[in-house]
Design a protein around this motif. Structure first.
Motif, short mmCIF file in Angstrom:
data_model
loop_
_atom_site.label_atom_id
_atom_site.label_comp_id
_atom_site.label_asym_id
_atom_site.label_seq_id
_atom_site.Cartn_x
_atom_site.Cartn_y
_atom_site.Cartn_z
N ILE A 1 0.83 -1.20 0.00
CA ILE A 1 0.00 0.00 0.00
C ILE A 1 0.87 1.25 0.00
O ILE A 1 0.61 2.21 -0.74
N ASP A 2 1.90 1.24 0.82
CA ASP A 2 2.81 2.38 0.88
C ASP A 2 3.45 2.64 -0.49
O ASP A 2 3.56 3.78 -0.95
N LEU A 3 3.85 1.56 -1.16
CA LEU A 3 4.44 1.69 -2.50
C LEU A 3 3.42 2.23 -3.49
O LEU A 3 3.72 3.11 -4.30
N MET A 4 2.20 1.70 -3.45
CA MET A 4 1.16 2.14 -4.38
C MET A 4 0.86 3.63 -4.23
O MET A 4 0.66 4.34 -5.22
N GLU A 5 0.82 4.10 -3.00
CA GLU A 5 0.52 5.52 -2.78
C GLU A 5 1.63 6.42 -3.32
O GLU A 5 1.38 7.56 -3.72
N ARG A 6 2.85 5.90 -3.33
CA ARG A 6 3.96 6.68 -3.88
C ARG A 6 3.97 6.65 -5.40
O ARG A 6 4.40 7.60 -6.05
N LYS A 7 3.47 5.56 -5.96
CA LYS A 7 3.56 5.37 -7.41
C LYS A 7 2.32 5.85 -8.17
O LYS A 7 2.43 6.29 -9.30
N ILE A 8 1.15 5.71 -7.56
CA ILE A 8 -0.08 6.08 -8.26
C ILE A 8 -0.45 7.51 -7.89
O ILE A 8 -0.77 7.81 -6.74
N GLU A 9 -0.40 8.39 -8.84
CA GLU A 9 -0.68 9.80 -8.58
C GLU A 9 -2.14 10.01 -8.17
O GLU A 9 -3.04 9.32 -8.64
N LYS A 10 -2.33 10.98 -7.27
CA LYS A 10 -3.67 11.38 -6.84
C LYS A 10 -4.48 10.19 -6.32
O LYS A 10 -5.64 9.99 -6.68
N SER A 11 -3.85 9.38 -5.49
CA SER A 11 -4.56 8.23 -4.93
C SER A 11 -4.16 8.05 -3.48
O SER A 11 -3.09 8.47 -3.04
N LYS A 12 -5.05 7.40 -2.74
CA LYS A 12 -4.79 7.13 -1.33
C LYS A 12 -5.53 5.86 -0.94
O LYS A 12 -6.68 5.65 -1.34
N PHE A 13 -4.87 5.01 -0.17
CA PHE A 13 -5.51 3.81 0.36
C PHE A 13 -5.95 4.10 1.80
O PHE A 13 -5.17 4.60 2.61
N THR A 14 -7.18 3.76 2.11
CA THR A 14 -7.73 4.02 3.44
C THR A 14 -8.48 2.79 3.93
O THR A 14 -9.36 2.28 3.21
N ARG A 15 -8.13 2.32 5.13
CA ARG A 15 -8.84 1.15 5.65
C ARG A 15 -10.26 1.53 6.00
O ARG A 15 -10.52 2.62 6.52
N VAL A 16 -11.17 0.64 5.70
CA VAL A 16 -12.60 0.95 5.74
C VAL A 16 -13.09 1.29 7.15
O VAL A 16 -14.12 1.96 7.30
N ASP A 17 -12.36 0.88 8.18
CA ASP A 17 -12.79 1.17 9.55
C ASP A 17 -11.94 2.25 10.21
O ASP A 17 -11.98 2.42 11.43
N SER A 18 -11.18 3.00 9.42
CA SER A 18 -10.29 4.01 10.00
C SER A 18 -10.97 5.34 10.25
O SER A 18 -10.43 6.21 10.94
N GLU A 19 -12.17 5.53 9.68
CA GLU A 19 -12.94 6.76 9.85
C GLU A 19 -14.42 6.41 9.80
O GLU A 19 -14.80 5.32 9.37
N SER A 20 -15.24 7.35 10.23
CA SER A 20 -16.68 7.19 10.00
C SER A 20 -16.92 7.22 8.50
O SER A 20 -16.12 7.77 7.74
N ILE A 21 -18.02 6.65 8.06
CA ILE A 21 -18.29 6.55 6.62
C ILE A 21 -18.34 7.92 5.97
O ILE A 21 -17.91 8.09 4.82
N ASP A 22 -18.81 8.93 6.69
CA ASP A 22 -18.88 10.29 6.13
C ASP A 22 -17.50 10.90 5.93
O ASP A 22 -17.33 11.81 5.12
N LYS A 23 -16.51 10.40 6.68
CA LYS A 23 -15.17 10.98 6.61
C LYS A 23 -14.20 10.16 5.77
O LYS A 23 -13.08 10.61 5.52
N LEU A 24 -14.59 8.96 5.37
CA LEU A 24 -13.68 8.13 4.57
C LEU A 24 -13.35 8.81 3.24
O LEU A 24 -12.20 8.83 2.81
N ILE A 25 -14.39 9.32 2.60
CA ILE A 25 -14.21 10.01 1.32
C ILE A 25 -14.96 11.33 1.42
O ILE A 25 -16.18 11.39 1.23
N VAL A 26 -14.24 12.38 1.75
CA VAL A 26 -14.87 13.68 1.98
C VAL A 26 -15.09 14.37 0.63
O VAL A 26 -14.14 14.70 -0.07
N LYS A 27 -16.36 14.56 0.30
CA LYS A 27 -16.70 15.16 -0.99
C LYS A 27 -17.22 16.58 -0.86
O LYS A 27 -17.34 17.29 -1.85
#
Length: 239
Positions: A79-105
Motif C-alpha cells: 500500500i505504501d508503495l502504491m501511494e507513492r507510485k499512483i498519482e492522486k490516490s490514497k488507500f484508506t482502511r474501511v474502519d479508519s474513519e466514520s463513513i462520512d469521513k472516509l471520502i470527503v466530498k
C-alpha cells in the motif's frame, strides 16, 4: 523495489470483497466516479478481515463504494508503495474513519450540538475510559450514522503493523506506543441530542457507556470483564 514495480505494474491484480480482480488501471477506472474526494484524490478503500470489518464494509457498499481485500503479510508495504507510485490516490482502511469521513466530498454538516453542549457531554463519555488509549471527539455526521463509533487513525495503525514485521526507525518508535483509538460521537444522532435533555447524570453515564461498549464490540475491543459487564448491563436495560 521500484524497478520490480515498473516491470510488474501492468499485471498486478487487486481483489475486492466480491471476489473480483482488477489491474491497477482497471480499478482506478471502476471507482473514480464514486470514490474521488474533494481534493480530487481517488480513495481506494480496503479491509484486512472481511468478517470482523463486515459492518464497515456494508456501510461502504451502501454508499456505492467498493472495498479491496488487503490481508497479506506484505500488504502494508505494498500500500505504501502504491501511494507513492499512483498519482492522486490514497488507500484508506474501511474502519479508519466514520463513513462520512472516509471520502470527503463536501464540507462537513452543521452540528446540532453547540460547542458548549459538546463540552458538557464530553466528560460523560470519557468516564471509565483510559484517555491515554481513547480520545473522545465529536463529529457532525449524518443522523443515520451510528451514535458512537471507534476508529483507529490510518497512519498510526499502518506504522504499528509495519513495526510488527520488523521495521526500524520511526516505525519502531510507533510500535512501542500503546494502541490509540478515537471514540467518535455523532453530534447529529438523536440519541446524543437526548442526552443533553436527560436530567439524570447516572442515566447519562449508563447510556454513554453502553454506546461506547457497542462501538468497542464492533471492533473486537470488548473482552473479559468488560464484556461480561456489558452483557449484564444490557440485560438490566431491557428488563
Amino acid at each position: 523495489d521500484d524497478k520490480f514495480y515498473d516491470r510488474t505494474k501492468d499485471i498486478i491484480l487487486l481483489k475486492n470483497t466480491e471476489g473480483e480482480y482488477f489491474t491497477i488501471e482497471e480499478y482506478k477506472e471502476k471507482v473514480k466516479a464514486e470514490q474521488t474526494n474533494k481534493e480530487e484524490n481517488i480513495i481506494m478503500l480496503y479491509a484486512n478481515d472481511s468478517e470482523s470489518q463486515y459492518s464497515y464494509i456494508e456501510k461502504a457498499k451502501a454508499r456505492n463504494y467498493d472495498v479491496l481485500i488487503m490481508n497479506g503479510a506484505l500488504d502494508n508495504h505494498f500500500i505504501d508503495l502504491m501511494e507513492r507510485k499512483i498519482e492522486k490516490s490514497k488507500f484508506t482502511r474501511v474502519d479508519s474513519e466514520s463513513i462520512d469521513k472516509l471520502i470527503v466530498k463536501e464540507d462537513a454538516q452543521v452540528s446540532k450540538l453547540t460547542e458548549e453542549q459538546q463540552t458538557e457531554l464530553k466528560p460523560v463519555f470519557e468516564k471509565g475510559l483510559d484517555t491515554k488509549e481513547y480520545t473522545v471527539q465529536f463529529e457532525s455526521l449524518s443522523e443515520t450514522e451510528d451514535a458512537v463509533m471507534i476508529t483507529q487513525p490510518e497512519f498510526m495503525r499502518r506504522m504499528k503493523d509495519m513495526q510488527a514485521m520488523g521495521g526500524g526507525g520511526q516505525m519502531a518508535f510507533m510500535g512501542d506506543m500503546p494502541d490509540m483509538y478515537n471514540v467518535v460521537v455523532n453530534s447529529n444522532h438523536p440519541m446524543i441530542s437526548d442526552l443533553i435533555d436527560d436530567k439524570s447524570n447516572a442515566h447519562k453515564e449508563i447510556i454513554a457507556k453502553q454506546l461506547i461498549d457497542l462501538a468497542k464490540l464492533s471492533q473486537n475491543l470488548l473482552k473479559g470483564k468488560a464484556l461480561s459487564e456489558f452483557v449484564k448491563r444490557s440485560m438490566d436495560i431491557i428488563k
